[in-house]
Design an enzyme around this catalytic site. Structure first.
Site, PDB file in Angstrom:
ATOM      1  CB  CYS A 126      -0.852   0.001   1.318  1.00  0.00           C
ATOM      2  SG  CYS A 126      -2.016   1.698   1.374  1.00  0.00           S
TER       3      CYS A 126
ATOM      4  CB  CYS B 177      -0.595   2.721   3.985  1.00  0.00           C
ATOM      5  SG  CYS B 177      -1.927   2.288   3.634  1.00  0.00           S
ATOM      6  CG  ASP B 178       3.244   1.171   3.952  1.00  0.00           C
ATOM      7  OD1 ASP B 178       2.277   1.514   5.092  1.00  0.00           O
ATOM      8  OD2 ASP B 178       3.147   0.039   4.092  1.00  0.00           O
TER       9      ASP B 178
END
Lengths: 326, 213
Positions: free
Chosen positions: A153, A156-157
């Site tokens: 992701c 997200c990261d």
């Protein structure tokens, strides 16, 4: 600061009723992505008794950063679209279960759905819309370093890779989107693509080429992920020359497509070689009264709008089966 | 400048009508506010202005050390959420519940107000059997759409067991903690400093780890 308030979580919940184990539903729908939610709306409007089993709301849609190709929205983020699907279903007061995982299904006049938590539900017709999950590379280091530099992701990261070097595997839409997210913050992004060209949409590719810190390695594959505590390098192989090389990287994002969530259907329904449930043009599987839709099927092109359309088709076929025995 | 626009304010008012009893928010900051503290301070003030069922108290992390210790607050900005009796429930946010995290924060408040679905009996009995102190730290980024799921699971565990406390931590505000626990993927849940789980895990999986502690 943006507040991504999802009103659907809070205000519509009371319209859902718990799924019952002691009745036989007309139709049980498995899956909470575009196919499952659309099927639910169609079944409820037809007036057949319907239950919906959702493991994760939105499925892959919820993991998608921005969506520009679902009609009616010029741009919407994935989680918001998933919540809108859920809100639309909620107005019908459907019997609903969230977080349950399907373990097995059984054919017959009355079909059974067994969940991993031991509950068993029954219905005369099933619609399977359990979607697909990220495909793994299957190379050494991938499982060992998951969460330690191996990720899926990018939304997200990406913040963890400011001024760092990362590898993105896969040259489709997901891979290009990840590369763009990471190129914004990272020092260098190396894309590893199996083919001699990228396979994403032109609009995304154009955006990618605006970044000077992205290098695409065509006709390469990843053969290993290396590092003791966290990812330190990625071994790539040139598919033409067979030469291997270690690319220095602190992270690797794997975006190489999907595996269908069809484990429970093995031996019950006919699957193709990729493990996808085979369906005909009316969404019928190899078992009478069991229908399937969306990314879990062998219908080509895994797209939100296609999954939604297939969900509608499967629902109408299931309703015909219930109401007319077709 | 206001954090919430009028649309969000109205949506929040509607949602917060579902609260049953009062919820106590304790916000910890310091006299000369750190930059993230000012945002979080504004957040709790605006939220508390929306309904009488939210009782807000503001504390100075250093001057009110006794209170910080009581609620086991060890860094700022921190928000501690308790029920109507204001007894320590073990539920904390280190950082702004912005982005997607607004959803876990609102869900926590509604549950703490006394409106929640009962857990399945099998899970409830496993939670009742927890006999050791458990500290869950859920590391998130505010752009992560599934992180609130992990926060909600950890905070529900804290609600259900006096042995469990659970923190949401915005890793971008506490990079030294991110480094200490090698957080490179969110959500990541650190359990008693020694175990970690990546991704949104069902409550069963966290209970499995707790059992092994």
């Amino acid at each position: 600061m943006d507040f991504k308030l999802q009103t659907g979580i809070f205000t519509e919940e009371q319209n859902f009723k718990p799924l019952k184990t002691d009745i036989v539903y007309d139709v049980l729908i498995l899956g909470g992505g575009p196919a499952g939610f659309t099927a639910a709306v169609y079944c409820m409007r037809k007036g057949v008794s319907t239950g919906l089993i959702v493991k994760e709301i939105g499925g892959q849609v919820a993991e998608t950063a921005g969506i520009e190709n679902y009609m009616g929205y010029r741009y919407i983020n994935g989680m918001d679209l998933a919540m809108k699907f859920k809100e639309q279903v909620a107005q019908f007061g459907i019997d609903y279960d969230e977080k349950g995982t399907v373990k097995a299904i059984e054919t017959g006049d009355v079909k059974k759905v067994r969940l991993t938590d031991g509950r068993v539900f029954s219905a005369r017709a099933l619609i399977i819309a359990t979607g697909a999950a990220w495909r793994k590379l299957g190379v050494p280091g991938e499982d060992e370093l998951r969460g330690k530099g191996v990720a899926n992701c990018s939304t997200c990261d990406a913040p963890f890779y400011v001024n760092k070097k990362v590898v993105v595997v896969g040259g489709g839409n997901s891979g290009i989107e990840a590369a763009i997210d990471l190129a914004k913050v990272g020092e260098k992004v190396t894309m590893v693509q199996f083919l001699d060209r990228l396979t994403g949409d032109k609009s995304l590719e154009d955006k990618l080429h605006e970044f000077k810190n992205v290098q695409v390695r065509y006709e390469h594959e990843v053969t290993g992920i290396n590092g003791s505590q966290s990812v330190e390098s990625v071994t790539v192989k040139n598919r033409k020359t067979g030469k291997t090389e270690d690319v220095s990287a602190q992270g690797i994002f794997v975006e190489i497509g999907l595996v269908p969530n069809s484990e429970f259907a093995k031996g019950v329904l006919k699957l193709n070689q990729a493990g996808e449930i085979m369906v005909d043009c009316a969404s019928r599987t190899s078992a009478p009264g069991i229908f399937a839709a969306g990314d879990v099927t062998d219908v080509p092109f895994k797209q939100i709008i296609i999954a939604a359309g297939e969900g509608a088709k499967a629902a109408l076929s299931a309703c015909n089966y219930i109401l007319m025995g077709e | 400048m206001a954090l919430f626009d009028e649309k969000i304010r109205q949506q929040l008012r509607d949602i917060l009508k579902n609260m049953k009893d009062a919820v106590n928010l304790s916000f910890f900051t310091q006299e000369f506010e750190c930059w993230p503290c000012t945002d979080v301070h504004e957040f709790v003030k605006e939220l508390a202005s929306l309904t009488d069922t939210i009782k807000l108290s503001v504390f100075d992390f250093q001057k009110d050390k006794a209170r910080a210790d009581k609620f086991r607050v060890d860094k700022i900005p921190a928000i501690v959420l308790n029920g109507k009796d204001n007894a320590y429930a073990g539920i904390k946010y280190y950082g702004l519940p912005g982005g997607y995290e607004i959803n876990s924060f609102i869900q926590d408040m509604i549950e703490l107000s006394g409106r929640k679905e009962p857990l399945p009996a099998a899970i409830a009995s496993r939670i009742a059997a927890i006999s050791k102190k458990v500290h869950l730290q859920v590391y998130v980024t505010l752009t992560c759409p599934f992180c609130p799921g992990a926060v909600a699971v950890a905070h529900r565990l804290a609600q259900e067991s006096a042995m469990v406390e659970a923190d949401m931590i915005d890793v971008s505000l506490f990079p030294y903690l991110g480094q200490r626990y090698q957080v490179t993927s969110v959500p990541m849940t650190i359990i008693n400093e020694t175990h970690s789980l990546v991704g949104v895990q069902p409550m069963e999986n966290i209970l499995d780890v707790i059992k092994k502690l």
